[in-house]
Design an enzyme around this catalytic site. Structure first.
Site, PDB file in Angstrom:
ATOM      1  N   ASP A 137      14.427  32.393 -13.120  1.00 39.19           N
ATOM      2  CA  ASP A 137      15.694  32.869 -13.664  1.00 39.19           C
ATOM      3  C   ASP A 137      16.904  32.234 -12.981  1.00 39.19           C
ATOM      4  OD1 ASP A 137      15.193  34.225 -11.274  1.00 39.19           O
ATOM      5  OD2 ASP A 137      14.712  36.098 -12.285  1.00 39.19           O
TER       6      ASP A 137
ATOM      7  N   ASN B 114      13.673  48.411  -9.718  1.00 38.69           N
ATOM      8  CA  ASN B 114      13.516  49.084 -11.017  1.00 38.69           C
ATOM      9  C   ASN B 114      12.276  48.577 -11.783  1.00 38.69           C
ATOM     10  OD1 ASN B 114      14.209  46.581 -12.067  1.00 38.69           O
ATOM     11  ND2 ASN B 114      16.267  47.191 -12.729  1.00 38.69           N
TER      12      ASN B 114
ATOM     13  N   HIS C  25      11.503  45.365 -12.484  1.00 39.47           N
ATOM     14  CA  HIS C  25      11.616  44.109 -13.247  1.00 39.47           C
ATOM     15  C   HIS C  25      10.782  42.999 -12.616  1.00 39.47           C
ATOM     16  CE1 HIS C  25      15.487  42.674 -10.944  1.00 39.47           C
ATOM     17  NE2 HIS C  25      14.404  42.252 -10.338  1.00 39.47           N
TER      18      HIS C  25
HETATM   19  P1  PGA Z   1      14.001  40.996  -3.683  1.00 40.07           P
HETATM   20  O1  PGA Z   1      14.153  40.930  -5.258  1.00 40.07           O
HETATM   21  O2  PGA Z   1      12.910  40.062  -3.340  1.00 40.07           O
HETATM   22  O3  PGA Z   1      15.331  40.552  -3.157  1.00 40.07           O
HETATM   23  O4  PGA Z   1      13.662  42.415  -3.341  1.00 40.07           O
HETATM   24  C1  PGA Z   1      13.004  40.967  -6.040  1.00 40.07           C
HETATM   25  C2  PGA Z   1      13.376  40.966  -7.486  1.00 40.07           C
HETATM   26  O5  PGA Z   1      14.441  41.474  -7.835  1.00 40.07           O
HETATM   27  O6  PGA Z   1      12.582  40.471  -8.298  1.00 40.07           O
END
Ligand code: PGA
Length: 251
Positions: free
Chosen positions: A73, A141, A143
């Site tokens: 992304d 959340n 995702h």
């Molecule tokens: P993080 O993010 O590794 O900073 O916890 C993970 C994500 O949002 O996929």
């Protein structure tokens, strides 16, 4: 500890140990298949993994020159060279430290026409023959990539409106200011992720424990995009003890 179920669950005492094991696994995959197609993730979670991969690559003289990468992304409106971009994150954490061919690095460009860019990306993934190994993090959340929870999920690469909790967790890339985090992103869709031949989801820390418990035990639901890994034939959840703390029998 391993459970005989999908996705497989492996719990390590800490993130550093998990990173060492996953980096060794990726190094072996790359040695077995020098033309590996690797799906990559950004965020805090894979930072120890990339550090370890850089170390292992130097120690073993790994040849990345025929590896192809696809990142999950990118933020809409953020140029690739900008400090807040995921492209820049990857350059600093991995790309500039290994001998990847720049032509084989695939990235969504947040400043291109979004519709054209999403179609271009799907065509590039298809032309590469799909993804061999996809590295994933998980949002608080649930995702994966920027496939945010909702009434539906997109199969293809698409433009997405980021949820406030997602913008908050990305604030460090934008000087700690949540208002500066773009409200939209482009994200690989669920199809390319679920069609990756192997999926490795890394999660560290207590903030991920509840989502991880639901990914393992809960129903498939678009409200928890990572739950769809239950449909994947070769998916691993690679956890530290805190992320696994709500799983009975883990630890
Ligand atoms: P993080 O993010 O590794 O900073 O916890 C993970 C994500 O949002 O996929």
């Amino acid at each position: 500890m391993n459970f005989a179920r999908t996705p497989r669950v492996t719990v390590f005492p800490d993130a550093q140990t998990a990173a060492r094991v996953v980096a060794a696994r990726l190094a072996s995959a790359l040695q077995d298949n020098p033309q590996l197609v690797l799906g990559l993730a950004t965020g805090r979670t894979p930072i120890p993994l990339y550090a370890e991969l850089v170390r292992v690559s130097a120690a073993r003289g790994l040849d990345w020159s025929r590896v192809t990468t696809f990142n999950l992304d990118e933020f809409v409106g953020v140029p690739p060279e900008s400090p807040g971009s995921y492209r820049r994150f990857m350059e600093e954490r991995l790309f500039r430290h290994v001998n990847l061919d720049p032509h084989r690095i695939n990235f969504l460009n947040g400043t291109a026409d979004p519709d054209d860019e999403c179609r271009r990306y799907d065509r590039a993934i298809a032309a590469a023959g799909g993804i061999d190994v996809q590295i994933l993090g998980i949002g608080t959340n649930g995702h994966i990539g920027f496939n945010e929870p909702g009434a539906g999920l997109e199969a293809r690469t698409h433009r997405v409106r980021l949820r406030s909790e997602t913008r908050r967790s990305n604030a460090t890339l934008f000087g700690g200011e949540i208002d500066k985090v773009p409200s939209e992103a482009l994200s690989m869709g669920m199809a390319a992720i679920l069609q990756a031949r192997t999926a490795l989801l890394l999660a560290h820390g207590e903030t991920k424990a509840s989502c991880i418990e639901r990914v393992v035990n809960g129903p498939l639901t678009t409200e928890l995009p990572a739950s769809f890994l239950q449909l994947h034939a070769d998916a691993d959840l690679i956890l530290d003890a805190a992320a696994a703390s709500r799983l009975t029998g883990a630890g």
